[in-house]
Design a protein around this motif. Structure first.
Motif, short mmCIF file in Angstrom:
data_model
loop_
_atom_site.label_atom_id
_atom_site.label_comp_id
_atom_site.label_asym_id
_atom_site.label_seq_id
_atom_site.Cartn_x
_atom_site.Cartn_y
_atom_site.Cartn_z
N GLU A 38 0.43 -0.85 0.31
CA GLU A 38 -0.14 -0.73 -0.05
C GLU A 38 0.62 0.77 0.04
O GLU A 38 0.33 2.63 -0.32
N ILE A 39 2.32 1.42 1.05
CA ILE A 39 2.12 2.40 0.47
C ILE A 39 3.43 2.70 -1.04
O ILE A 39 3.28 3.84 -1.50
N GLN A 40 4.12 1.83 -1.19
CA GLN A 40 4.14 1.98 -2.90
C GLN A 40 3.04 2.32 -4.02
O GLN A 40 3.06 3.19 -4.67
N ALA A 41 1.77 2.18 -3.63
CA ALA A 41 0.84 2.46 -4.18
C ALA A 41 0.53 3.89 -3.78
O ALA A 41 0.05 4.80 -4.65
N ALA B 271 6.05 5.27 -16.65
CA ALA B 271 7.34 5.44 -17.14
C ALA B 271 8.68 6.34 -17.17
O ALA B 271 9.68 6.27 -16.25
N ASP B 272 8.03 7.49 -16.29
CA ASP B 272 9.16 8.67 -16.32
C ASP B 272 9.70 8.55 -14.63
O ASP B 272 10.62 8.92 -14.48
N LEU B 273 8.83 7.82 -14.23
CA LEU B 273 8.40 7.74 -12.52
C LEU B 273 9.13 7.21 -11.98
O LEU B 273 9.43 6.25 -10.73
N GLN B 274 9.73 5.47 -13.05
CA GLN B 274 10.26 4.25 -12.89
C GLN B 274 11.88 4.64 -12.60
O GLN B 274 12.64 5.77 -12.25
N PRO B 275 13.12 3.84 -11.65
CA PRO B 275 14.21 3.67 -11.00
C PRO B 275 14.61 4.20 -11.87
O PRO B 275 14.30 4.02 -13.47
N SER C 185 15.16 7.57 -13.03
CA SER C 185 14.17 8.86 -13.34
C SER C 185 14.86 9.82 -12.08
O SER C 185 15.27 9.43 -11.25
N ASN C 186 14.54 10.74 -12.14
CA ASN C 186 14.74 12.12 -11.40
C ASN C 186 13.67 12.73 -10.69
O ASN C 186 13.70 12.90 -9.25
N ASP C 187 12.82 12.69 -10.45
CA ASP C 187 11.17 12.27 -10.28
C ASP C 187 11.09 10.82 -8.64
O ASP C 187 10.43 12.06 -7.80
N ALA C 188 11.07 10.76 -8.79
CA ALA C 188 10.71 9.42 -8.05
C ALA C 188 11.86 7.99 -7.31
O ALA C 188 12.47 7.83 -8.24
N ASP C 189 11.99 7.69 -6.84
CA ASP C 189 12.89 6.46 -6.02
C ASP C 189 12.28 5.55 -5.21
O ASP C 189 12.11 5.46 -3.98
N TRP C 190 11.33 4.63 -5.57
CA TRP C 190 10.59 3.40 -5.27
C TRP C 190 11.04 2.59 -6.31
O TRP C 190 11.54 1.92 -7.09
N PRO C 191 10.71 0.94 -5.23
CA PRO C 191 10.78 0.35 -5.72
C PRO C 191 10.53 -0.11 -7.35
O PRO C 191 9.34 0.32 -7.32
N GLU C 192 11.11 -1.33 -8.50
CA GLU C 192 10.42 -1.47 -8.96
C GLU C 192 8.69 -2.19 -9.48
O GLU C 192 8.81 -2.89 -9.13
#
Length: 91
Positions: free
Chosen positions: A17-20, A69-73, A75-82
């Motif tokens: 739920e945290i990732q979501a 896709a822009d937020l995937q590892p 990129s500079n916008d976010a850092d969460w597991p794939e």
């Protein structure tokens, strides 16, 4: 038959739920309304993993896929597991 542009479409599924919530918040920052389903089952601790789905309106699906896709590892916008868009293994 006319397709309703507001009908819900699953964007992706993640294991927590945290990732979501992180994805939903990032989409909201881009003006894309999203919601979470399946968070109740993701919290079970009985060695039976659940998946949390992120759902968007049909008319926002392509834009949401691009935003994800822009937020995937990498990129500079976010850092969460794939998380994979349209994962075949997720429910």
């Amino acid at each position: 038959m006319t397709v309703d542009p507001n009908s819900p479409e699953r964007l992706t599924a993640v294991p927590s739920e945290i990732q979501a919530a992180a994805i939903v918040n990032a989409l909201a920052d881009r003006g894309i309304q999203a919601t979470v389903t399946g968070s109740y089952t993701s919290g079970f601790r009985a060695e039976a993993p659940g998946w949390v789905s992120i759902v968007v309106r049909r008319m926002d699906l392509d834009l949401a896929k691009q935003a994800l896709a822009d937020l995937q590892p990498g990129s500079n916008d976010a850092d969460w597991p794939e998380s994979d868009v349209d994962q075949a293994s997720a429910p």
